[in-house]
Design an enzyme around this catalytic site. Structure first.
Site, PDB file in Angstrom:
ATOM      1  N   HIS A 101       0.903  -1.078   0.062  1.00  0.00           N
ATOM      2  CA  HIS A 101       0.042  -0.251  -0.105  1.00  0.00           C
ATOM      3  C   HIS A 101       0.888   1.265   0.055  1.00  0.00           C
ATOM      4  CE1 HIS A 101      -3.439   2.472   0.583  1.00  0.00           C
ATOM      5  NE2 HIS A 101      -3.794   2.148   1.845  1.00  0.00           N
ATOM      6  N   HIS A 122      -2.491  -2.715  -9.733  1.00  0.00           N
ATOM      7  CA  HIS A 122      -3.196  -2.082  -8.672  1.00  0.00           C
ATOM      8  C   HIS A 122      -4.730  -3.136  -8.737  1.00  0.00           C
ATOM      9  CE1 HIS A 122      -5.733   1.037  -6.769  1.00  0.00           C
ATOM     10  NE2 HIS A 122      -4.625   1.718  -6.394  1.00  0.00           N
ATOM     11  N   ASP A 148       2.737   5.300  -7.034  1.00  0.00           N
ATOM     12  CA  ASP A 148       3.874   4.986  -6.412  1.00  0.00           C
ATOM     13  C   ASP A 148       5.161   4.957  -7.183  1.00  0.00           C
ATOM     14  OD1 ASP A 148       2.892   5.439  -3.687  1.00  0.00           O
ATOM     15  OD2 ASP A 148       2.286   3.436  -3.659  1.00  0.00           O
TER      16      ASP A 148
HETATM   17  N1  CMC Z   1       4.646  -7.356 -10.223  1.00  0.00           N
HETATM   18  C1  CMC Z   1       4.593  -8.414 -11.116  1.00  0.00           C
HETATM   19  N2  CMC Z   1       3.329  -9.051 -11.177  1.00  0.00           N
HETATM   20  C2  CMC Z   1       2.222  -8.739 -10.444  1.00  0.00           C
HETATM   21  C3  CMC Z   1       2.282  -7.314  -9.863  1.00  0.00           C
HETATM   22  C4  CMC Z   1       3.693  -6.628  -9.701  1.00  0.00           C
HETATM   23  N3  CMC Z   1       3.709  -5.404  -9.255  1.00  0.00           N
HETATM   24  N4  CMC Z   1       0.934  -7.068  -9.273  1.00  0.00           N
HETATM   25  C5  CMC Z   1       0.292  -7.903  -9.531  1.00  0.00           C
HETATM   26  N5  CMC Z   1       1.102  -9.035 -10.322  1.00  0.00           N
HETATM   27  C6  CMC Z   1       0.444  -9.967 -11.031  1.00  0.00           C
HETATM   28  C7  CMC Z   1       0.256 -11.230  -9.686  1.00  0.00           C
HETATM   29  O1  CMC Z   1       1.246 -11.918  -9.483  1.00  0.00           O
HETATM   30  C8  CMC Z   1      -0.913 -12.092 -10.334  1.00  0.00           C
HETATM   31  O2  CMC Z   1      -0.666 -12.816 -11.246  1.00  0.00           O
HETATM   32  P1  CMC Z   1      -1.193 -14.385 -11.496  1.00  0.00           P
HETATM   33  O3  CMC Z   1      -2.480 -13.961 -12.036  1.00  0.00           O
HETATM   34  O4  CMC Z   1      -0.453 -15.108 -12.600  1.00  0.00           O
HETATM   35  O5  CMC Z   1      -1.099 -14.881 -10.165  1.00  0.00           O
HETATM   36  C9  CMC Z   1      -1.832 -11.088 -10.907  1.00  0.00           C
HETATM   37  O6  CMC Z   1      -0.966  -9.641 -11.374  1.00  0.00           O
HETATM   38  C10 CMC Z   1      -2.874 -10.319 -10.248  1.00  0.00           C
HETATM   39  O7  CMC Z   1      -2.169  -9.873  -8.975  1.00  0.00           O
HETATM   40  P2  CMC Z   1      -2.925  -9.698  -7.613  1.00  0.00           P
HETATM   41  O8  CMC Z   1      -2.014  -9.953  -6.543  1.00  0.00           O
HETATM   42  O9  CMC Z   1      -4.231 -10.755  -7.530  1.00  0.00           O
HETATM   43  O10 CMC Z   1      -3.574  -8.513  -7.580  1.00  0.00           O
HETATM   44  P3  CMC Z   1      -4.245  -7.588  -6.495  1.00  0.00           P
HETATM   45  O11 CMC Z   1      -5.410  -6.931  -6.947  1.00  0.00           O
HETATM   46  O12 CMC Z   1      -4.565  -8.550  -5.273  1.00  0.00           O
HETATM   47  O13 CMC Z   1      -2.795  -6.820  -5.993  1.00  0.00           O
HETATM   48  C11 CMC Z   1      -1.514  -4.878  -5.740  1.00  0.00           C
HETATM   49  C12 CMC Z   1      -2.881  -5.533  -6.358  1.00  0.00           C
HETATM   50  C13 CMC Z   1      -1.455  -3.344  -5.829  1.00  0.00           C
HETATM   51  C14 CMC Z   1      -1.318  -5.309  -4.316  1.00  0.00           C
HETATM   52  C15 CMC Z   1      -0.518  -5.518  -6.740  1.00  0.00           C
HETATM   53  O14 CMC Z   1      -0.493  -5.171  -8.029  1.00  0.00           O
HETATM   54  C16 CMC Z   1       0.997  -5.274  -6.058  1.00  0.00           C
HETATM   55  O15 CMC Z   1       1.512  -6.064  -5.220  1.00  0.00           O
HETATM   56  N6  CMC Z   1       1.753  -4.317  -6.689  1.00  0.00           N
HETATM   57  C17 CMC Z   1       2.927  -4.050  -6.119  1.00  0.00           C
HETATM   58  C18 CMC Z   1       3.130  -3.045  -4.965  1.00  0.00           C
HETATM   59  C19 CMC Z   1       2.512  -1.614  -4.971  1.00  0.00           C
HETATM   60  O16 CMC Z   1       2.968  -0.907  -5.985  1.00  0.00           O
HETATM   61  N7  CMC Z   1       1.380  -1.231  -4.395  1.00  0.00           N
HETATM   62  C20 CMC Z   1       1.081   0.286  -4.440  1.00  0.00           C
HETATM   63  C21 CMC Z   1      -0.462   0.244  -4.894  1.00  0.00           C
HETATM   64  S1  CMC Z   1      -0.963   1.645  -5.505  1.00  0.00           S
HETATM   65  C22 CMC Z   1      -0.998   2.807  -4.117  1.00  0.00           C
HETATM   66  C23 CMC Z   1      -2.051   2.537  -3.251  1.00  0.00           C
HETATM   67  O17 CMC Z   1      -3.005   2.881  -3.685  1.00  0.00           O
HETATM   68  O18 CMC Z   1      -2.010   1.937  -1.996  1.00  0.00           O
END
Ligand code: CMC
Length: 435
Positions: free
Chosen positions: A274, A313, A369
């Site tokens: 986050h 995201h 970010d």
């Molecule tokens: N790098 C590589 N792969 C990714 C990433 C990433 N940053 N984010 C998601 N994926 C992949 C993930 O491995 C999954 O692949 P598969 O379907 O093969 O298992 C797919 O994309 C969907 O990911 P998810 O974890 O189910 O998606 P989510 O909606 O639960 O997670 C997130 C959203 C923001 C937590 C995630 O994209 C992430 O960890 N990003 C990196 C951390 C980040 O930049 N966070 C800041 C968010 S913006 C600021 C805020 O508003 O807080």
């Protein structure tokens, strides 16, 4: 029944009609009430059907009129105003007022608002002693979370949260004191004397002053950097039901004073998924170190070994509109500060990732970010301050969410259910008989 959905339970053959509720947009966010599902039972003593939704991927936890996001189209609006317009035409104070009150302030309202915030910018001297107790290398976010929670002990009347005037006073205090606490946390970590607020400066100008003043008689923030920080604060002010807003509402729903709820929200923000992500973006870029290493790093992300921080995201399945604004603003900041060499690395990472099937298929784009950290670093903020820089402006968003919740007649304590998967009922085994 019009505007309803019919469900058939194949276990019993029974049919159910459930009304569909709508928000502003009939094609975005239509919902059924999860509690209606409880009517679906296989027998009289059946508890009824639950909806299973780990991480709230498809659950509306409230009705809200504050922030609208269409993640597929990359749209973000506060109280109906597009973020692009607010970021170019408004000040942070105007946006903070807008989020809390629902309307932009008129000139006299803005003046009164600014005076109120300025009036409350000082913190109690005891808080300084409290902060002095932290080790010199304590993470400023840990100091911020603890100190905000400690404010609760200074204002016992804040527990009277059913009184709208009491709530309002705590909101002024929180918005006003967050930058002071944040700057003190930083000064503590570098062993510099605390700098008291200068309320002749703007909200962000004063924050820069409290952070960076050294021996100058009159510290004058650079106007370009002051405005850039204002824009960054506007972009971070609210983001509907994200993890920390959800923490604010969830903790707030048991009706404690807002200081401990804000501390809980800030704690939720601290995590690397986050508000801690911008700190991780910088660490990632430093680890990559060189443009030539970008393809190998992306390969590791694709293999699941790591995530590209600042990418992806939960809601945006398009370019995060905040990241677009920041990418452009980075150039203005770098004209003053000199170019941050990590920018080229970030641009290359973005270019390669956006052409890659793995990221295209999963709709992973840069989020807010990705560029904020590079800008903050160019402005001389240490990496550990990045999540703190997120928490300061987000305080108003948390408070707007809290105030809305407090006025919601449907409001109830947050208490999810579970699908129990543990042992069935069994008899206690005395210690000597256990195998
Ligand atoms: N790098 C590589 N792969 C990714 C990433 C990433 N940053 N984010 C998601 N994926 C992949 C993930 O491995 C999954 O692949 P598969 O379907 O093969 O298992 C797919 O994309 C969907 O990911 P998810 O974890 O189910 O998606 P989510 O909606 O639960 O997670 C997130 C959203 C923001 C937590 C995630 O994209 C992430 O960890 N990003 C990196 C951390 C980040 O930049 N966070 C800041 C968010 S913006 C600021 C805020 O508003 O807080």
């Amino acid at each position: 029944m019009e505007n309803s959905i019919t469900m058939i339970d194949n276990r019993t053959g029974k049919k159910y009609d459930f009304p569909i509720m709508y928000g502003t947009y009939p094609t975005y966010g239509a919902a059924i009430r999860a509690a209606d599902l409880r009517q679906i039972k296989v027998s009289e003593d059946d508890f009824g059907l639950l909806s299973y939704d780990v991480g709230f991927l498809n659950t509306a936890s409230c009705q809200s009129a504050i922030t609208f996001i269409d993640g597929e189209k990359g749209i973000l609006r506060y109280r109906g105003y597009p973020i692009e317009e607010l970021a170019t035409k408004a000040s942070y104070h105007e946006v903070a007022y807008l989020l809390l009150h629902g309307e932009l302030p008129k000139a006299d309202q803005l003046k009164e608002w600014t005076q109120k915030i300025n009036y409350h910018a000082l913190i109690h001297e005891n808080m300084k002693k409290f902060m002095d107790g932290f080790l010199y290398d304590a993470h400023p976010m840990g100091i911020l979370v603890s100190t905000v929670a400690a404010l609760s002990t200074l204002y016992p009347q804040a527990r009277n949260i059913n009184d709208a005037n009491v709530r309002k006073l705590q909101m002024y205090r929180l918005i006003a004191k967050m930058p002071t606490i944040a700057a003190f946390a930083y000064r503590h970590s570098i062993g510099m004397p605390y700098v008291y607020p200068d309320t002749e400066l703007s909200y962000t100008g004063n924050f820069l002053y409290m952070m960076f003043r050294r021996m100058e008689i009159k510290y004058q923030p650079n106007p370009v950097l002051e405005r850039a920080l204002d824009v960054l604060f506007i972009l971070h002010a609210d983001h509907e039901q994200n993890c920390s807003a959800n923490a604010m509402r969830s903790v707030g729903s048991s009706l404690p004073d807002p200081y401990v709820s804000i501390a809980a929200a800030a704690a939720a923000l601290y995590g690397p998924l986050h508000g801690g992500a911008n700190e991780q973006v910088l660490r990632m870029l430093r680890e990559i170190g060189n443009i030539n290493n970008v393809p190998a790093y992306i390969k590791r992300a694709k293999s699941g070994e790591l995530r590209l921080m600042g990418f992806g995201h939960r809601v945006y399945k398009n370019y995060d509109p905040r990241a677009k604004i920041l990418k452009k603003m980075a150039e203005e900041v770098f004209e003053v500060t000199g170019k941050n060499e990590l920018l080229d690395l970030a641009l290359e990472l973005e270019r390669i990732a956006l052409e890659d099937d793995y990221f295209i298929k999963r709709k992973l784009y840069p989020n807010v970010d990705f560029y904020s950290g590079i800008i903050y670093q160019a402005m001389n903020f240490p990496v550990t301050m990045f999540p703190v820089l997120f928490a300061i402006p987000r305080t108003v968003g948390w408070l707007a969410q809290w105030e809305e919740m407090m006025n919601d007649p449907e409001q109830k304590i947050a208490r999810p259910r579970q699908v129990y998967t543990g042992a069935d009922c069994r008899s206690f085994v005395p210690l000597e008989e256990r195998e």
